[in-house]
Design a protein around this motif. Structure first.
Motif, PDB file in Angstrom:
ATOM      1  N   TYR A 110       0.712  -1.099  -0.074  1.00 28.45           N
ATOM      2  CA  TYR A 110      -0.227  -0.008   0.053  1.00 28.45           C
ATOM      3  C   TYR A 110       0.919   1.127  -0.090  1.00 28.45           C
ATOM      4  O   TYR A 110       0.708   2.206  -0.871  1.00 28.45           O
ATOM      5  CB  TYR A 110      -0.790  -0.176   1.354  1.00 28.45           C
ATOM      6  CG  TYR A 110      -2.009   1.108   1.424  1.00 28.45           C
ATOM      7  CD1 TYR A 110      -3.400   0.463   1.015  1.00 28.45           C
ATOM      8  CD2 TYR A 110      -1.905   2.213   1.771  1.00 28.45           C
ATOM      9  CE1 TYR A 110      -4.525   1.299   0.806  1.00 28.45           C
ATOM     10  CE2 TYR A 110      -3.280   2.932   1.770  1.00 28.45           C
ATOM     11  CZ  TYR A 110      -4.298   2.347   1.263  1.00 28.45           C
ATOM     12  OH  TYR A 110      -5.590   3.430   1.471  1.00 28.45           O
ATOM     13  N   TYR A 113       2.596   2.734  -3.278  1.00 25.66           N
ATOM     14  CA  TYR A 113       1.330   3.403  -4.093  1.00 25.66           C
ATOM     15  C   TYR A 113       1.305   5.016  -3.656  1.00 25.66           C
ATOM     16  O   TYR A 113       0.783   5.894  -4.433  1.00 25.66           O
ATOM     17  CB  TYR A 113      -0.066   2.857  -4.012  1.00 25.66           C
ATOM     18  CG  TYR A 113      -0.207   1.627  -4.840  1.00 25.66           C
ATOM     19  CD1 TYR A 113      -0.757   1.490  -5.813  1.00 25.66           C
ATOM     20  CD2 TYR A 113       0.185   0.457  -4.106  1.00 25.66           C
ATOM     21  CE1 TYR A 113      -0.999   0.329  -6.622  1.00 25.66           C
ATOM     22  CE2 TYR A 113       0.153  -0.733  -4.870  1.00 25.66           C
ATOM     23  CZ  TYR A 113      -0.497  -0.865  -6.066  1.00 25.66           C
ATOM     24  OH  TYR A 113      -0.501  -2.317  -6.763  1.00 25.66           O
ATOM     25  N   ASP A 355      -5.290  -0.799  -7.977  1.00 22.91           N
ATOM     26  CA  ASP A 355      -5.850  -0.279  -8.977  1.00 22.91           C
ATOM     27  C   ASP A 355      -7.298  -0.673  -9.458  1.00 22.91           C
ATOM     28  O   ASP A 355      -7.983   0.065  -9.474  1.00 22.91           O
ATOM     29  CB  ASP A 355      -4.920  -0.008 -10.298  1.00 22.91           C
ATOM     30  CG  ASP A 355      -3.814   1.191 -10.166  1.00 22.91           C
ATOM     31  OD1 ASP A 355      -4.062   1.677  -9.287  1.00 22.91           O
ATOM     32  OD2 ASP A 355      -3.218   1.400 -11.267  1.00 22.91           O
TER      33      ASP A 355
END
Length: 434
Positions: A110, A113, A355
């Protein structure tokens, strides 16, 4: 089987509960959002929601597994019996932390990103990770949490028969330079000769001369020894071959050389072989496809496993490209600068694409250490390196995980920067398989 009740069954919940319960603890799991089904179930069960339904095994849920996309979360680190943990629950919860949300945060990567500063090679750095900042990078923290959770489950459901997984070891070898001097083009050989001469590297000049004229074996040709040790210690070994075109960062023998092709074919007979995509494949899907097809032409078999050269990958693009090419396993999950567990786990896991909010078919095999990390980045001696290897292996063994190491064929050469490192690989195999 254990039944999990939650007010909303999301892809994130299915993904992380299956990873923790089924893949790590070997407990089958099913899900329900109907209270009557949960109440009627006779076997082990738990609720994962905001408030308990009654006096069942209850874990207060963090919002993370019910969200979509990526948000800048505040991570407040605390201790669970001396083990770092985050996402606290409350007194009604049977465990003090939501380890499912915390595990998802680490395993999905996580934090990679979120906006971050990339290093010289365009990589996410260890120093920016929550694991490095809170000093648990060298612990498979997700597996440790899972086993602590298992202890509490066993107290609550003592009649259930729990299976136990077993520790295993995988040795992976990256072939960045199959040969130091042999089978290079005439231009590279002559250029290398004069470059060494100009820099007064007389030992290298002599070695190059004796190897090129077949008076001596190429120092990087250590494949026979690796295969001998594989057989002696009964070690699962995977070779990743770099076959990209020559560049500043890709300096292997040309894949068009017959000797190099024969070497790859020979390794296929004795071990598993994968692709080592070249430096510029990180976000270049056509180049990745070209190299995959090139290796398939040599081996006459589909390429199913891969590890990025320089460990250069960008999430989610690199993994999406591998999935599009039907690569099934990736071994790039680790840091170049630090040993440890980049995704917080020593258990292979499926890549979750934030995504698209789906579990993908790409299985990620996280490695614990790399030889160049120990030598070039951490500046450890072979003896000090062995100590770190033993510590990491013990961490993995404690949770019956999968210990994966990354070495290069050059490491066994006892040549140039690997002088004195010749015995480390075998010493490591002894530790890893004991």
């Amino acid at each position: 089987m254990i039944l999990v009740y939650t007010h909303k069954i999301t892809p994130r919940i299915r993904y992380i509960f299956k990873h923790i319960l089924t893949r790590t603890l070997l407990i089958p799991v099913s899900f329900s959002s109907k209270i009557e089904d949960f109440v009627a179930h006779n076997g082990p069960k738990l609720s994962y929601t905001k408030t308990p339904l009654g006096n069942e095994f209850f874990i207060k849920s963090n919002d993370l597994l019910f969200e979509q996309g990526v948000n800048d979360l505040e991570i407040s680190m605390q201790k669970w019996d001396e083990i770092p943990c985050f996402f606290t629950t409350n007194k009604k919860s049977n465990i003090p932390f939501d380890i499912f949300a915390a595990s998802f945060y680490l395993i999905s990567r996580y934090e990679e990103y979120l906006p971050h500063v990339k290093d010289l090679h365009g990589r996410f750095t260890a120093e920016q990770s929550v694991a490095y900042k809170h000093q648990f990078l060298e612990k498979p923290i997700v597996d440790i949490w899972a086993y602590k959770f298992l202890d509490i489950l066993k107290e609550r459901f003592p009649e259930y028969e729990y299976d136990k997984r077993s520790y295993n070891y995988i040795s992976t070898i990256d072939i960045d330079n199959a040969f130091a001097y042999k089978h290079k083009s005439l231009i590279r050989s002559v250029g290398g000769f004069f470059n060494d001469l100009f820099k007064f590297k007389l030992i290298e000049v002599w070695n190059r001369f004796t190897v090129v004229w077949n008076l001596k074996k190429d120092p990087f040709d250590t494949f026979d020894k690796i295969l001998r040790l594989k057989k002696e210690y009964k070690v699962k070994t995977i070779f990743f071959f770099l076959i990209g075109d020559y560049s500043t960062f890709d300096t292997n023998v040309s894949a068009s050389k017959t000797k190099y092709k024969l070497l790859i074919k020979e390794m296929v007979d004795y071990a598993r072989v994968g692709l080592h995509p070249s430096y510029f494949t990180m976000q270049n899907a056509p180049l990745l496809k070209k190299e995959k097809e090139r290796l398939e032409d040599i081996t006459n078999m589909p390429v199913k496993r891969s590890r990025q050269h320089y460990l250069r990958f960008s999430l989610p693009e690199t993994y999406q490209n591998l999935i599009d090419l039907e690569v099934e396993e990736d071994y790039s999950m680790g840091y170049a600068s630090n040993v440890g567990f980049r995704a917080g786990t020593c258990t292979p896991f499926y890549f979750y694409d934030l995504d698209f909010e789906i579990q993908t078919p790409l299985k990620i095999f996280p490695f614990a250490l790399m030889d160049t990390t120990l030598n070039d980045y951490m500046r450890l001696t072979p003896k000090q390196s062995l100590g770190r290897i033993r510590d990491l292996k013990n961490e993995v063994k404690a949770v019956d995980g999968t210990f994966i190491t990354l070495f290069h064929n050059e490491n066994l050469s006892d040549y140039l920067r690997w002088k004195g490192w010749k015995r480390l690989y075998e010493s490591m195999l002894k530790i890893a398989t004991s």
